[in-house]
Design a protein around this motif. Structure first.
Motif, PDB file in Angstrom:
ATOM      1  N   UNK A  42       0.837  -1.201   0.000  1.00  0.00           N
ATOM      2  CA  UNK A  42       0.000   0.000   0.000  1.00  0.00           C
ATOM      3  C   UNK A  42       0.873   1.253   0.000  1.00  0.00           C
ATOM      4  N   UNK A  43       1.901   1.275   0.862  1.00  0.00           N
ATOM      5  CA  UNK A  43       2.603   2.530   1.110  1.00  0.00           C
ATOM      6  C   UNK A  43       3.853   2.681   0.257  1.00  0.00           C
ATOM      7  N   UNK A  44       4.000   1.847  -0.793  1.00  0.00           N
ATOM      8  CA  UNK A  44       5.204   1.933  -1.623  1.00  0.00           C
ATOM      9  C   UNK A  44       4.921   2.718  -2.893  1.00  0.00           C
ATOM     10  N   UNK A  45       5.803   3.666  -3.216  1.00  0.00           N
ATOM     11  CA  UNK A  45       5.759   4.343  -4.504  1.00  0.00           C
ATOM     12  C   UNK A  45       7.179   4.731  -4.851  1.00  0.00           C
ATOM     13  N   UNK A  46       7.557   4.510  -6.132  1.00  0.00           N
ATOM     14  CA  UNK A  46       8.953   4.743  -6.504  1.00  0.00           C
ATOM     15  C   UNK A  46       9.373   6.207  -6.426  1.00  0.00           C
ATOM     16  N   UNK A  47       8.399   7.117  -6.449  1.00  0.00           N
ATOM     17  CA  UNK A  47       8.747   8.538  -6.454  1.00  0.00           C
ATOM     18  C   UNK A  47       9.238   9.027  -5.096  1.00  0.00           C
ATOM     19  N   UNK A  48       8.872   8.338  -4.033  1.00  0.00           N
ATOM     20  CA  UNK A  48       9.256   8.794  -2.694  1.00  0.00           C
ATOM     21  C   UNK A  48      10.021   7.703  -1.960  1.00  0.00           C
ATOM     22  N   UNK A  49      10.739   8.109  -0.899  1.00  0.00           N
ATOM     23  CA  UNK A  49      11.514   7.149  -0.121  1.00  0.00           C
ATOM     24  C   UNK A  49      10.572   6.212   0.622  1.00  0.00           C
ATOM     25  N   UNK A  50      11.004   4.970   0.802  1.00  0.00           N
ATOM     26  CA  UNK A  50      10.143   3.995   1.468  1.00  0.00           C
ATOM     27  C   UNK A  50      10.053   4.281   2.959  1.00  0.00           C
ATOM     28  N   UNK A  51       8.960   3.843   3.538  1.00  0.00           N
ATOM     29  CA  UNK A  51       8.596   4.277   4.885  1.00  0.00           C
ATOM     30  C   UNK A  51       8.202   3.086   5.753  1.00  0.00           C
TER      31      UNK A  51
ATOM     32  N   UNK B 246      -8.595   6.172   5.473  1.00  0.00           N
ATOM     33  CA  UNK B 246      -7.157   6.454   5.549  1.00  0.00           C
ATOM     34  C   UNK B 246      -6.439   5.368   6.345  1.00  0.00           C
ATOM     35  N   UNK B 247      -5.353   4.794   5.740  1.00  0.00           N
ATOM     36  CA  UNK B 247      -4.597   3.767   6.470  1.00  0.00           C
ATOM     37  C   UNK B 247      -3.336   4.351   7.106  1.00  0.00           C
ATOM     38  N   UNK B 248      -3.167   5.666   7.052  1.00  0.00           N
ATOM     39  CA  UNK B 248      -2.016   6.373   7.631  1.00  0.00           C
ATOM     40  C   UNK B 248      -0.694   5.882   7.028  1.00  0.00           C
ATOM     41  N   UNK B 249      -0.666   5.710   5.708  1.00  0.00           N
ATOM     42  CA  UNK B 249       0.563   5.248   5.077  1.00  0.00           C
ATOM     43  C   UNK B 249       1.526   6.410   4.845  1.00  0.00           C
ATOM     44  N   UNK B 250       1.041   7.637   4.992  1.00  0.00           N
ATOM     45  CA  UNK B 250       1.863   8.843   4.873  1.00  0.00           C
ATOM     46  C   UNK B 250       2.392   9.088   3.463  1.00  0.00           C
ATOM     47  N   UNK B 251       1.828   8.432   2.463  1.00  0.00           N
ATOM     48  CA  UNK B 251       2.266   8.719   1.086  1.00  0.00           C
ATOM     49  C   UNK B 251       1.979  10.179   0.730  1.00  0.00           C
ATOM     50  N   UNK B 252       0.819  10.689   1.178  1.00  0.00           N
ATOM     51  CA  UNK B 252       0.440  12.069   0.830  1.00  0.00           C
ATOM     52  C   UNK B 252       1.404  13.073   1.445  1.00  0.00           C
TER      53      UNK B 252
ATOM     54  N   UNK C 212      -2.822   8.703  -3.281  1.00  0.00           N
ATOM     55  CA  UNK C 212      -3.501   8.017  -2.172  1.00  0.00           C
ATOM     56  C   UNK C 212      -3.936   6.603  -2.593  1.00  0.00           C
ATOM     57  N   UNK C 213      -3.442   5.548  -1.921  1.00  0.00           N
ATOM     58  CA  UNK C 213      -3.767   4.183  -2.364  1.00  0.00           C
ATOM     59  C   UNK C 213      -5.185   3.760  -2.026  1.00  0.00           C
ATOM     60  N   UNK C 214      -5.859   4.481  -1.113  1.00  0.00           N
ATOM     61  CA  UNK C 214      -7.208   4.061  -0.715  1.00  0.00           C
ATOM     62  C   UNK C 214      -8.260   5.118  -1.020  1.00  0.00           C
ATOM     63  N   UNK C 215      -7.911   6.147  -1.794  1.00  0.00           N
ATOM     64  CA  UNK C 215      -8.845   7.224  -2.167  1.00  0.00           C
ATOM     65  C   UNK C 215      -9.463   7.917  -0.967  1.00  0.00           C
ATOM     66  N   UNK C 216      -8.658   8.136   0.065  1.00  0.00           N
ATOM     67  CA  UNK C 216      -9.182   8.834   1.237  1.00  0.00           C
ATOM     68  C   UNK C 216      -9.246  10.342   0.994  1.00  0.00           C
ATOM     69  N   UNK C 217      -8.434  10.851   0.074  1.00  0.00           N
ATOM     70  CA  UNK C 217      -8.439  12.280  -0.257  1.00  0.00           C
ATOM     71  C   UNK C 217      -9.094  12.423  -1.626  1.00  0.00           C
ATOM     72  N   UNK C 218     -10.005  13.374  -1.755  1.00  0.00           N
ATOM     73  CA  UNK C 218     -10.657  13.564  -3.051  1.00  0.00           C
ATOM     74  C   UNK C 218     -10.556  15.028  -3.476  1.00  0.00           C
ATOM     75  N   UNK C 219     -10.735  15.251  -4.763  1.00  0.00           N
ATOM     76  CA  UNK C 219     -10.632  16.608  -5.310  1.00  0.00           C
ATOM     77  C   UNK C 219     -11.735  16.809  -6.346  1.00  0.00           C
ATOM     78  N   UNK C 220     -12.433  17.946  -6.253  1.00  0.00           N
ATOM     79  CA  UNK C 220     -13.450  18.262  -7.267  1.00  0.00           C
ATOM     80  C   UNK C 220     -13.319  19.728  -7.682  1.00  0.00           C
ATOM     81  N   UNK C 221     -13.541  19.979  -8.975  1.00  0.00           N
ATOM     82  CA  UNK C 221     -13.588  21.345  -9.489  1.00  0.00           C
ATOM     83  C   UNK C 221     -15.025  21.665  -9.819  1.00  0.00           C
TER      84      UNK C 221
END
Lengths: 317, 243
Positions: free
Chosen positions: B33-42, B126-132, B177-186
């Motif tokens: 869940x909390x892995x993404x190549x753009x940021x350091x692993x946590x 939110x799973x608190x993975x801190x990716x955001x 966000x891996x679980x879509x806890x944050x959303x954005x609308x225009x």
């Protein structure tokens, strides 16, 4: 997978840095300057990842990616004829299933992707595609729709929009370009009751990648039709390859939507349309059209979009 | 080059790679869940647990996304002990965010459909993975959001829950966000970014030609201050109207 596809067009600046930078489709291919189709293919390749087999029918994308003795694909890739890429893909999928059952490979989670141009999908490959969708193979069919047979010299196909001038539907004194309306291929695919159908455009890259991922995630066949600009065939400026896609969506000429289990969902809504003229005037294939012609086309496109909107509303109730 | 043994098969690897990177390259599936190549692993979601045996005979469970490979390392990604612990983690995550379809999907892969633990908060995603927060810091460089409080009260928030001064409404946290806890609308000239505990609103700038809103005013301000050669005229026209 229910990422909010409705917002995908709003991302900018920093999101490209988060997207996986692995490129299964390498640079150095033979695409024309400003080709929107190869841009779409690169994004599709990024979205499907490395654990996949690609099966491409004849067309621009096969010619430019595999000029002997080179190949731009870094993943297994097979060239098929115009008519049978869906049939070959269903064979590959079935073979992997059997190999997994016999224990020769660990599991059958290898993505099978078939690709074709609009000629290989709308016209020649339609019966093989229909068969594969009906049999319910777990694969993704990607159609790169550049609205004519560009590879052989811009002959009309059933995807060519009304009024476009091509080498087999030339604009002259009697006729003003293509006389038939564009075939509604996503509806044909959706009529097979498959779980996922979508239209996409490389001008909205995150939306496109998300749709490809969704198509791979569903169990069963998925069909994605990608609007890809072709500066050579449409005779627009090669710098406008991305802009023309945005204009097509904003004028209502090519709505972006997905049909998930029969439910229509417009992913890039267009509350008010731009004038269609803005989209037509930057392409020379439409330059012969008069104001009345444009009004007729605009009316029809808006009607189609409203119908789509109605469908999405009545099912979402 | 060093050799690592994963699930009984030898693979070559570079020295500082993680177990996850080697496995991923060789198509060995490890859920993350909390892995993404753009940021350091946590290493916060713990779902990527694997069992390792070092050459010296050390045997333990580690997170694949953080553990660096070494010569002669033996890894098992799918044995009984790993699956037992992974199922337990999936149950804990289900108790933490019962509303998330993505957590339910990975739990279902492990054969977990319900949790024996008490549901912490209904409707939480939110799973608190801190990716955001990591992407805001490392990629965007703004540090607009962070993890606040400790223990069970820990959550992602903007400073003091109402100060969005550093946010430029780029949407990177929404995308990652891996679980879509944050959303954005225009909508109606306002971009709304909704976090689990707060909402941020940003005015959008209109295109001079077609009148559509296309970029947040705040982002324009940020670009003007960060790139000295840029002028305000560059933001007059939207992408579709630009020549």
């Amino acid at each position: 997978m229910e990422k909010m596809t409705n917002n995908m067009q709003n991302y900018n600046v920093f999101v490209p840095r988060i997207v996986d930078n692995d490129e299964p489709y390498s640079s150095g291919h033979r695409g024309c300057v400003g080709c929107g189709e190869v841009l779409a293919m690169r994004l599709v390749a990024k979205a499907i990842g490395r654990n996949a087999v690609v099966c491409a029918s004849t067309g621009c994308m096969e010619i430019i990616s595999s000029q002997f003795p080179y190949n731009s694909w870094k993943i297994p890739w097979i060239h098929t004829l115009f008519e049978n890429s869906a049939a070959v893909a269903s064979g590959i999928e079935a073979a992997y299933k059997v190999m997994a059952r016999k224990g020769k490979i660990p599991s059958a989670d290898i993505s099978v992707v078939a690709m074709g141009g609009d000629g290989g999908t709308f016209d020649i490959g339609l019966q093989a595609l229909s068969g594969a969708l009906e049999r319910g193979h777990d694969f993704l069919y990607v159609c790169y729709d550049n609205e004519a047979y560009m590879n052989t010299g811009v002959q009309r196909s059933s995807a060519t929009p009304f009024g476009a001038s091509t080498s087999t539907s030339p604009a002259g004194k009697r006729r003003s370009g293509q006389h038939a309306w564009k075939k509604n291929m996503p509806s044909i695919a959706a009529a097979h009751n498959i779980p996922y159908v979508a239209t996409a455009c490389p001008s909205y890259p995150y939306d496109l990648m998300e749709k490809v991922k969704k198509g791979l995630a569903v169990k069963g066949p998925a069909y994605i039709q990608i609007y890809s600009s072709c500066p050579t065939g449409w005779k627009c400026d090669s710098a406008d390859a991305v802009k023309v896609g945005r204009l097509a969506v904003e004028t209502g000429a090519y709505p972006m939507y997905e049909i998930v289990n029969g439910q229509v969902n417009i992913t890039i809504p267009t509350p008010e349309f731009r004038p269609l003229k803005e989209y037509l005037e930057i392409q020379r294939r439409f330059r012969h059209l008069t104001e009345e012609d444009i009004a007729v086309i605009e009316e029809r496109l808006h009607k189609e979009y409203r119908e789509l909107e109605e469908k999405s509303k009545c099912q979402n109730k | 080059m060093i050799t690592v043994n994963i699930n009984g098969k030898d693979y070559s690897a570079e020295k500082d790679e993680t177990v996850l990177a080697v496995a991923k390259r060789n198509f060995i599936y490890i859920p993350t869940f909390c892995h993404n190549e753009a940021v350091a692993d946590y290493g916060s979601c713990r779902i990527c647990m694997v069992e390792i045996w070092t050459k010296k005979g050390k045997n333990k469970l580690v997170t694949a996304c953080l553990f660096p490979v070494e010569d002669g390392l033996k890894v098992e990604t799918n044995n009984e002990r790993v699956l037992f612990i992974r199922k337990n983690i999936a149950e804990l995550l289900l108790a933490k965010c019962p509303a998330s379809a993505e957590v339910a999907e990975i739990a279902a892969q492990l054969g977990v459909y319900e949790t024996k633990y008490r549901i912490e908060k209904d409707g939480n995603k939110c799973i608190l993975c801190a990716l955001c927060t990591r992407v805001c810091d490392e990629v965007v460089g703004r540090k607009a959001i962070s993890l606040v409080n400790r223990g069970i009260n820990r959550e992602v928030a903007i400073p003091f829950y109402d100060n969005a001064a550093a946010c430029i409404a780029c949407g990177s946290c929404v995308y990652i966000c891996p679980t879509n806890a944050i959303t954005m609308t225009d909508k109606d000239g306002i971009r709304t970014i909704t976090m689990p505990n707060c909402e941020m609103k940003f005015a959008l700038r209109k295109c001079n030609s077609c009148g559509r809103e296309w970029i947040p005013e705040k982002q324009v301000k940020y670009f003007l201050s960060s790139a000295p050669g840029l002028t305000i005229e560059e933001f007059d026209l939207c992408q579709s109207c630009r020549k």
